[in-house]
Motif scaffolding. Structure first.
Motif, PDB file in Angstrom:
ATOM      1  N   PHE A  56      -5.013   8.801  -2.109  1.00 41.74           N
ATOM      2  CA  PHE A  56      -5.346   8.652  -0.691  1.00 41.74           C
ATOM      3  C   PHE A  56      -4.740   9.773   0.131  1.00 41.74           C
ATOM      4  O   PHE A  56      -3.744  10.386  -0.253  1.00 41.74           O
ATOM      5  N   GLN A  57      -5.345   9.970   1.286  1.00 41.82           N
ATOM      6  CA  GLN A  57      -4.753  10.768   2.354  1.00 41.82           C
ATOM      7  C   GLN A  57      -4.636   9.872   3.578  1.00 41.82           C
ATOM      8  O   GLN A  57      -5.476   8.994   3.797  1.00 41.82           O
ATOM      9  N   SER A  58      -3.604  10.114   4.365  1.00 41.35           N
ATOM     10  CA  SER A  58      -3.386   9.266   5.537  1.00 41.35           C
ATOM     11  C   SER A  58      -2.778  10.071   6.669  1.00 41.35           C
ATOM     12  O   SER A  58      -1.874  10.874   6.460  1.00 41.35           O
ATOM     13  N   ILE A  59      -3.316   9.839   7.865  1.00 38.76           N
ATOM     14  CA  ILE A  59      -2.685  10.409   9.062  1.00 38.76           C
ATOM     15  C   ILE A  59      -2.058   9.302   9.896  1.00 38.76           C
ATOM     16  O   ILE A  59      -1.609   9.552  11.019  1.00 38.76           O
ATOM     17  N   SER A  60      -2.012   8.076   9.345  1.00 37.28           N
ATOM     18  CA  SER A  60      -1.290   6.981   9.993  1.00 37.28           C
ATOM     19  C   SER A  60       0.095   6.818   9.398  1.00 37.28           C
ATOM     20  O   SER A  60       1.074   6.656  10.116  1.00 37.28           O
ATOM     21  N   LEU A  61       0.149   6.858   8.067  1.00 39.30           N
ATOM     22  CA  LEU A  61       1.422   6.694   7.351  1.00 39.30           C
ATOM     23  C   LEU A  61       1.896   8.065   6.883  1.00 39.30           C
ATOM     24  O   LEU A  61       2.027   8.350   5.693  1.00 39.30           O
ATOM     25  N   THR A  62       2.165   8.930   7.840  1.00 35.76           N
ATOM     26  CA  THR A  62       2.426  10.329   7.526  1.00 35.76           C
ATOM     27  C   THR A  62       3.707  10.534   6.725  1.00 35.76           C
ATOM     28  O   THR A  62       3.797  11.445   5.914  1.00 35.76           O
ATOM     29  N   ALA A  63       4.711   9.697   6.954  1.00 31.77           N
ATOM     30  CA  ALA A  63       5.970   9.853   6.215  1.00 31.77           C
ATOM     31  C   ALA A  63       5.749   9.609   4.724  1.00 31.77           C
ATOM     32  O   ALA A  63       6.380  10.256   3.879  1.00 31.77           O
ATOM     33  N   VAL A 112       9.878   2.271  10.362  1.00 26.57           N
ATOM     34  CA  VAL A 112       9.690   0.856  10.695  1.00 26.57           C
ATOM     35  C   VAL A 112       8.908   0.092   9.636  1.00 26.57           C
ATOM     36  O   VAL A 112       8.976  -1.150   9.586  1.00 26.57           O
ATOM     37  N   THR A 113       8.166   0.774   8.779  1.00 30.38           N
ATOM     38  CA  THR A 113       7.421   0.084   7.726  1.00 30.38           C
ATOM     39  C   THR A 113       8.252  -0.130   6.461  1.00 30.38           C
ATOM     40  O   THR A 113       7.806  -0.818   5.537  1.00 30.38           O
ATOM     41  N   ALA A 126      10.677  10.641  -5.439  1.00 25.34           N
ATOM     42  CA  ALA A 126       9.829   9.669  -6.141  1.00 25.34           C
ATOM     43  C   ALA A 126      10.234   8.254  -5.749  1.00 25.34           C
ATOM     44  O   ALA A 126       9.421   7.316  -5.838  1.00 25.34           O
ATOM     45  N   LEU A 127      11.470   8.092  -5.330  1.00 24.40           N
ATOM     46  CA  LEU A 127      11.966   6.818  -4.809  1.00 24.40           C
ATOM     47  C   LEU A 127      11.984   6.858  -3.287  1.00 24.40           C
ATOM     48  O   LEU A 127      12.118   7.925  -2.682  1.00 24.40           O
ATOM     49  N   MET A 128      11.857   5.692  -2.683  1.00 31.64           N
ATOM     50  CA  MET A 128      12.003   5.581  -1.239  1.00 31.64           C
ATOM     51  C   MET A 128      13.489   5.470  -0.881  1.00 31.64           C
ATOM     52  O   MET A 128      14.304   5.093  -1.718  1.00 31.64           O
ATOM     53  N   PRO A 129      13.824   5.750   0.374  1.00 31.95           N
ATOM     54  CA  PRO A 129      15.208   5.509   0.800  1.00 31.95           C
ATOM     55  C   PRO A 129      15.426   4.028   1.079  1.00 31.95           C
ATOM     56  O   PRO A 129      14.488   3.299   1.414  1.00 31.95           O
ATOM     57  N   LEU A 130      16.649   3.572   0.930  1.00 30.63           N
ATOM     58  CA  LEU A 130      16.975   2.237   1.399  1.00 30.63           C
ATOM     59  C   LEU A 130      16.927   2.220   2.926  1.00 30.63           C
ATOM     60  O   LEU A 130      17.314   3.216   3.568  1.00 30.63           O
ATOM     61  N   PRO A 131      16.438   1.145   3.534  1.00 33.39           N
ATOM     62  CA  PRO A 131      16.390   1.092   4.998  1.00 33.39           C
ATOM     63  C   PRO A 131      17.778   1.266   5.612  1.00 33.39           C
ATOM     64  O   PRO A 131      18.773   0.719   5.121  1.00 33.39           O
ATOM     65  N   ALA A 134       0.797  -1.232   0.000  1.00 35.53           N
ATOM     66  CA  ALA A 134       0.000   0.000   0.000  1.00 35.53           C
ATOM     67  C   ALA A 134       0.827   1.278   0.000  1.00 35.53           C
ATOM     68  O   ALA A 134       0.287   2.361  -0.260  1.00 35.53           O
ATOM     69  N   LEU A 135       2.117   1.189   0.284  1.00 38.61           N
ATOM     70  CA  LEU A 135       2.885   2.401   0.570  1.00 38.61           C
ATOM     71  C   LEU A 135       2.932   3.380  -0.595  1.00 38.61           C
ATOM     72  O   LEU A 135       2.783   4.592  -0.410  1.00 38.61           O
TER      73      LEU A 135
END
Length: 444
Positions: A74-81, A92-93, A421-426, A65-66
């Motif tokens: 969508f809008q989200s106040i749970s997955l704010t990042a 953590v996700t 547009a890309l996520m960071p590597l953990p 879903a990320l």
């Protein structure tokens, strides 16, 4: 490298090892089995283990879903990042998004290596084909999220710390795997198993995102002309794990411990008027998108307008994903082939509403004429909106925004660089492999 353990985590980053029991389709079994104990009869169980690796510990719905949360559906106040497109590398996700596809790849590598000992053996062709399909899809998940990633084929020294392969190289690898999958897999018989058409449609998706419109058109038309699929009256049946809808081409099912896991947990409203429903009520659909459905459109009924979570006003929650103990995630489905042909033609300068109309008619929406669109660009705008209505929540919107040129402006509206547009590597991966480089504009 010694092939002494069947199921291992071959992610450059995650060089730990998981053992394998006689239940080869388990992800974390309790008894070790050597590579030498593999045989043609138990090989399909390793492919089942690859599917489970994607979903281990109910992980799939969280990272599936990320990218949709990053986009405008969508809008989200749970997955704010993810909502703000500013993801810390220690979020953590984030780790399952990177780790789980590599776990799947580790299993598929074993199948592909084993099958290499028996070239042309028809008894293992289908198993080999699905291994290629799952490996390509896993790399597709990785590149869409992270861009450059390390290609692992299973023969590397487990102590090596390789650098990331350029995304162009990874996409070539994905393309090759999908072609190999199509060559080995049989025609479609149901969505729970890999098929030639699933490989072809995912290849069409890859080509479309790479701007290779002629090839996208060819692959999508090949799926359509197979005659294996039909648009059906029950839209919600597509997403039910126990229903073999002829619209669903390939599904991956997640074994859960509760009906409160799965995508309903992300998108659901929670308790409504005393009725206990999944979800926190903190992630909801864009109201303008919901209002763009015509009143008779069957897809409109998959939204519930209510209050949820910490939301003071009534908003629209997405309910098209059923509440099940074994939730299914539709990797690809027939309507995507129809809209790919429409889009690829439009990008080549041709307005052809035939397949666009087939979909809209099946969804009880009004159809159009070619002359209703002043230009191919106008038709592309309609296709983009139709894709939003059709695929909301199915992990396609962020790639669509990038392909339609909407992502950069969206990121800038949040004050974020377009590189986000890309996520960071953990962050943990850099302790394991110091040769990894972080994506631009993120810290380790």
């Amino acid at each position: 490298m010694k092939k002494n353990i069947l199921l291992h985590i071959a992610a450059i980053t995650t060089l730990g090892i998981s053992s394998c029991s006689k239940q080869l389709d388990e992800v974390a079994p309790d008894t070790r089995i050597s590579y030498a104990q593999l045989n043609k009869n138990n090989l399909p169980l390793v492919v089942n283990g690859a599917k489970l690796a994607l979903t281990n510990n109910n992980a799939f719905y969280t990272y599936y879903a990320l990218q949709d949360i990053m986009g405008d559906d969508f809008q989200s106040i749970s997955l704010t990042a993810y909502e703000s497109n500013n993801i810390p590398s220690n979020d953590v996700t984030l780790p399952p998004t990177y780790r789980q596809p590599y776990q799947c790849i580790a299993n598929t590598n074993m199948v592909i290596q084993f099958a290499g000992q028996y070239p042309g053996d028809s008894t293992i062709s289908t198993t080999l084909g699905e291994a290629y399909l799952l490996r390509a899809y896993s790399y597709m998940l990785l590149t869409e999220s992270f861009g450059d990633v390390v290609i692992i084929k299973g023969s590397e020294d487990p102590k090596s710390r390789p650098a990331r392969n350029p995304v162009t190289e990874v996409n070539q690898f994905i393309e090759s795997d999908f072609k190999n999958a199509a060559d080995h897999l049989p025609d479609y018989t149901g969505p729970q198993s890999g098929s030639k058409q699933a490989a072809q449609l995912l290849l069409a998706r890859l080509y479309l995102n790479l701007g290779r419109n002629d090839e996208a058109l060819t692959m999508a038309n090949t799926v359509i002309s197979s005659g294996k699929f039909n648009l059906q009256g029950s839209f919600t049946d597509i997403f039910k794990s126990q229903v073999n809808s002829s619209e669903a081409i390939y599904k991956i099912t997640e074994a859960s411990t509760s009906t409160y896991y799965g995508l309903p947990n992300i998108y659901g409203p929670g308790t409504v008027n005393g009725v206990n429903m999944p979800g926190s009520g903190n992630t909801w659909a864009d109201s303008n998108l919901v209002k763009s459905y015509e009143p008779a459109d069957v897809r409109r009924s998959t939204f519930l307008r209510t209050k949820g979570g910490s939301i003071a006003d009534s908003v629209y929650f997405l309910l098209k994903f059923p509440q099940e103990m074994t939730p299914s995630y539709v990797v690809c489905r027939y309507s995507e082939a129809l809209l790919i042909t429409a889009e690829a033609n439009a990008r080549k300068g041709t307005v052809d509403v035939s397949n666009y109309n087939l979909l809209r008619a099946a969804r009880k929406a009004t159809t159009a004429n070619n002359t209703d669109f002043a230009s191919p660009a106008a038709f592309l705008a309609a296709i983009e909106q139709e894709r939003r209505r059709e695929f909301i929540g199915e992990r396609l919107r962020w790639s669509d925004m990038r392909r339609f040129g909407k992502a950069d402006a969206w990121l800038l509206s949040f004050g974020q660089p377009v590189t986000h547009a890309l996520m960071p590597l953990p962050s943990r991966e850099f302790f394991i492999n110091p040769n990894l480089a972080q994506n631009a504009d993120y810290g380790k």
